[in-house]
Scaffold this motif. Sequence first.
Motif, PDB file in Angstrom:
ATOM      1  N   VAL A  23       0.859  -1.170   0.000  1.00  0.00           N
ATOM      2  CA  VAL A  23       0.000   0.000   0.000  1.00  0.00           C
ATOM      3  C   VAL A  23       0.902   1.228   0.000  1.00  0.00           C
ATOM      4  CG1 VAL A  23      -1.729   1.272   1.316  1.00  0.00           C
ATOM      5  CG2 VAL A  23      -1.790  -1.228   1.276  1.00  0.00           C
ATOM      6  N   TRP A  24       0.596   2.196  -0.829  1.00  0.00           N
ATOM      7  CA  TRP A  24       1.378   3.428  -0.854  1.00  0.00           C
ATOM      8  C   TRP A  24       1.217   4.157   0.469  1.00  0.00           C
ATOM      9  CZ3 TRP A  24       4.977   4.334  -4.301  1.00  0.00           C
ATOM     10  CH2 TRP A  24       4.879   3.753  -5.565  1.00  0.00           C
ATOM     11  N   THR A  25       2.341   4.616   1.000  1.00  0.00           N
ATOM     12  CA  THR A  25       2.380   5.383   2.243  1.00  0.00           C
ATOM     13  C   THR A  25       3.063   6.712   1.936  1.00  0.00           C
ATOM     14  OG1 THR A  25       2.586   3.341   3.513  1.00  0.00           O
ATOM     15  CG2 THR A  25       3.205   5.396   4.621  1.00  0.00           C
ATOM     16  N   THR A  26       2.482   7.810   2.388  1.00  0.00           N
ATOM     17  CA  THR A  26       3.085   9.114   2.119  1.00  0.00           C
ATOM     18  C   THR A  26       4.249   9.374   3.075  1.00  0.00           C
ATOM     19  OG1 THR A  26       1.537  10.256   3.572  1.00  0.00           O
ATOM     20  CG2 THR A  26       0.932  10.097   1.244  1.00  0.00           C
ATOM     21  N   TYR A  27       5.201  10.159   2.609  1.00  0.00           N
ATOM     22  CA  TYR A  27       6.282  10.656   3.462  1.00  0.00           C
ATOM     23  C   TYR A  27       6.634  12.059   2.995  1.00  0.00           C
ATOM     24  CZ  TYR A  27      10.281  10.026   0.175  1.00  0.00           C
ATOM     25  OH  TYR A  27      11.184  10.123  -0.868  1.00  0.00           O
ATOM     26  N   THR A  28       7.375  12.780   3.809  1.00  0.00           N
ATOM     27  CA  THR A  28       7.742  14.153   3.483  1.00  0.00           C
ATOM     28  C   THR A  28       9.217  14.197   3.102  1.00  0.00           C
ATOM     29  OG1 THR A  28       6.096  14.941   5.058  1.00  0.00           O
ATOM     30  CG2 THR A  28       7.754  16.527   4.320  1.00  0.00           C
ATOM     31  N   PRO A  29       9.507  14.183   1.801  1.00  0.00           N
ATOM     32  CA  PRO A  29      10.907  14.254   1.369  1.00  0.00           C
ATOM     33  C   PRO A  29      11.462  15.659   1.578  1.00  0.00           C
ATOM     34  CG  PRO A  29       9.454  14.263  -0.534  1.00  0.00           C
ATOM     35  CD  PRO A  29       8.585  14.105   0.677  1.00  0.00           C
ATOM     36  N   GLU A  30      12.772  15.738   1.700  1.00  0.00           N
ATOM     37  CA  GLU A  30      13.448  17.028   1.771  1.00  0.00           C
ATOM     38  C   GLU A  30      14.227  17.226   0.480  1.00  0.00           C
ATOM     39  OE1 GLU A  30      15.816  17.281   5.297  1.00  0.00           O
ATOM     40  OE2 GLU A  30      14.130  16.712   6.589  1.00  0.00           O
ATOM     41  N   TRP A  31      14.279  18.461   0.019  1.00  0.00           N
ATOM     42  CA  TRP A  31      14.971  18.849  -1.210  1.00  0.00           C
ATOM     43  C   TRP A  31      16.174  19.693  -0.807  1.00  0.00           C
ATOM     44  CZ3 TRP A  31      12.855  23.418  -4.491  1.00  0.00           C
ATOM     45  CH2 TRP A  31      13.586  23.574  -5.668  1.00  0.00           C
ATOM     46  N   SER A  32      17.345  19.307  -1.265  1.00  0.00           N
ATOM     47  CA  SER A  32      18.552  20.071  -0.950  1.00  0.00           C
ATOM     48  C   SER A  32      19.458  20.094  -2.177  1.00  0.00           C
ATOM     49  CB  SER A  32      19.287  19.456   0.245  1.00  0.00           C
ATOM     50  OG  SER A  32      19.738  18.154  -0.069  1.00  0.00           O
ATOM     51  N   SER A  33      20.580  20.784  -2.050  1.00  0.00           N
ATOM     52  CA  SER A  33      21.548  20.809  -3.141  1.00  0.00           C
ATOM     53  C   SER A  33      22.957  20.813  -2.564  1.00  0.00           C
ATOM     54  CB  SER A  33      21.339  22.032  -4.044  1.00  0.00           C
ATOM     55  OG  SER A  33      21.861  23.180  -3.425  1.00  0.00           O
ATOM     56  N   SER A  34      23.934  20.602  -3.434  1.00  0.00           N
ATOM     57  CA  SER A  34      25.328  20.577  -3.000  1.00  0.00           C
ATOM     58  C   SER A  34      25.921  21.983  -2.915  1.00  0.00           C
ATOM     59  CB  SER A  34      26.163  19.721  -3.952  1.00  0.00           C
ATOM     60  OG  SER A  34      26.075  20.239  -5.271  1.00  0.00           O
ATOM     61  N   GLY A  35      25.148  23.009  -3.260  1.00  0.00           N
ATOM     62  CA  GLY A  35      25.597  24.405  -3.182  1.00  0.00           C
ATOM     63  C   GLY A  35      24.628  25.204  -2.333  1.00  0.00           C
ATOM     64  N   THR A  36      24.239  26.361  -2.838  1.00  0.00           N
ATOM     65  CA  THR A  36      23.222  27.176  -2.175  1.00  0.00           C
ATOM     66  C   THR A  36      21.919  26.379  -2.148  1.00  0.00           C
ATOM     67  OG1 THR A  36      24.258  29.174  -3.042  1.00  0.00           O
ATOM     68  CG2 THR A  36      21.984  29.381  -2.263  1.00  0.00           C
ATOM     69  N   GLN A  37      21.248  26.358  -1.001  1.00  0.00           N
ATOM     70  CA  GLN A  37      20.052  25.530  -0.856  1.00  0.00           C
ATOM     71  C   GLN A  37      18.851  26.130  -1.580  1.00  0.00           C
ATOM     72  OE1 GLN A  37      20.274  22.384   0.505  1.00  0.00           O
ATOM     73  NE2 GLN A  37      22.387  23.078   0.303  1.00  0.00           N
ATOM     74  N   TYR A  71      15.906  28.214  -6.651  1.00  0.00           N
ATOM     75  CA  TYR A  71      16.437  26.956  -7.167  1.00  0.00           C
ATOM     76  C   TYR A  71      17.806  26.553  -6.665  1.00  0.00           C
ATOM     77  CZ  TYR A  71      12.349  27.846  -9.822  1.00  0.00           C
ATOM     78  OH  TYR A  71      11.051  28.125 -10.146  1.00  0.00           O
ATOM     79  N   GLY A  72      18.433  27.350  -5.826  1.00  0.00           N
ATOM     80  CA  GLY A  72      19.733  26.974  -5.300  1.00  0.00           C
ATOM     81  C   GLY A  72      20.764  26.832  -6.406  1.00  0.00           C
ATOM     82  N   THR A  73      21.860  26.139  -6.065  1.00  0.00           N
ATOM     83  CA  THR A  73      22.923  25.918  -7.051  1.00  0.00           C
ATOM     84  C   THR A  73      23.444  24.489  -6.940  1.00  0.00           C
ATOM     85  OG1 THR A  73      24.617  26.721  -5.507  1.00  0.00           O
ATOM     86  CG2 THR A  73      23.680  28.332  -7.045  1.00  0.00           C
ATOM     87  N   ASN A  74      23.985  24.014  -8.016  1.00  0.00           N
ATOM     88  CA  ASN A  74      24.638  22.706  -8.128  1.00  0.00           C
ATOM     89  C   ASN A  74      23.645  21.552  -8.149  1.00  0.00           C
ATOM     90  OD1 ASN A  74      27.131  24.004  -8.301  1.00  0.00           O
ATOM     91  ND2 ASN A  74      27.450  23.915  -6.095  1.00  0.00           N
ATOM     92  N   VAL A  75      24.002  20.406  -7.588  1.00  0.00           N
ATOM     93  CA  VAL A  75      23.259  19.152  -7.730  1.00  0.00           C
ATOM     94  C   VAL A  75      22.122  19.059  -6.710  1.00  0.00           C
ATOM     95  CG1 VAL A  75      23.457  16.634  -7.680  1.00  0.00           C
ATOM     96  CG2 VAL A  75      25.359  18.019  -8.529  1.00  0.00           C
ATOM     97  N   TYR A  76      20.937  18.625  -7.173  1.00  0.00           N
ATOM     98  CA  TYR A  76      19.777  18.432  -6.294  1.00  0.00           C
ATOM     99  C   TYR A  76      19.786  17.035  -5.674  1.00  0.00           C
ATOM    100  CZ  TYR A  76      17.494  22.578  -8.318  1.00  0.00           C
ATOM    101  OH  TYR A  76      17.160  23.841  -8.724  1.00  0.00           O
TER     102      TYR A  76
END
Length: 158
Positions: A23-37, A71-76
């Motif tokens: 069964v699909w269960t929701t979760y709260t992902p976090e979004w970050s980057s390797s530079g400016t967030q 959008y920050g900088t570098n890799v998401y």
Amino acid sequence: MSVLSGALLDPDDFTRTIRAAGVWTTYTPEWSSSGTQPALVNGTLTGRYLVLHHQLVRAQIRLTMGSSTTYGTNVYFFTLPFPASADSILYNAGGSSWGLDAAVKETGGVTKLESNGLAFRCSAAPVASGVADNWGQTVPFTWGSGDVLTAWVDFEPA
């Protein structure tokens, strides 16, 4: 009726079996980057996961950019619902990603677990040089309001 491994299967029974497996269960992902967030502000980021076969997890995220999103900088990077196993990292567990540039163009890619087992990244298909571009503020295109990034990754939990 269909045949799979020599057995006759009723498609309705097969569908019920697959649905009962998880069964699909929701979760709260976090979004970050390797530079400016990056900052979601008025965008949305949702996640869900499904446990398959008692040992395999499929996690999915959907990020919709808002008019005030930065959008920050570098890799998401996007967090998993729980840590991945060392074997998942060793064998480069992953999945696919998709970016929609405000209904102008679509771009496909792949996902890859990070070495810490807590997050994953999206990458575009390798270019002529053989190097894959990691997705960030200008890859696979310059992100803007209304753009959508969806991705999934399969992994074994730690």
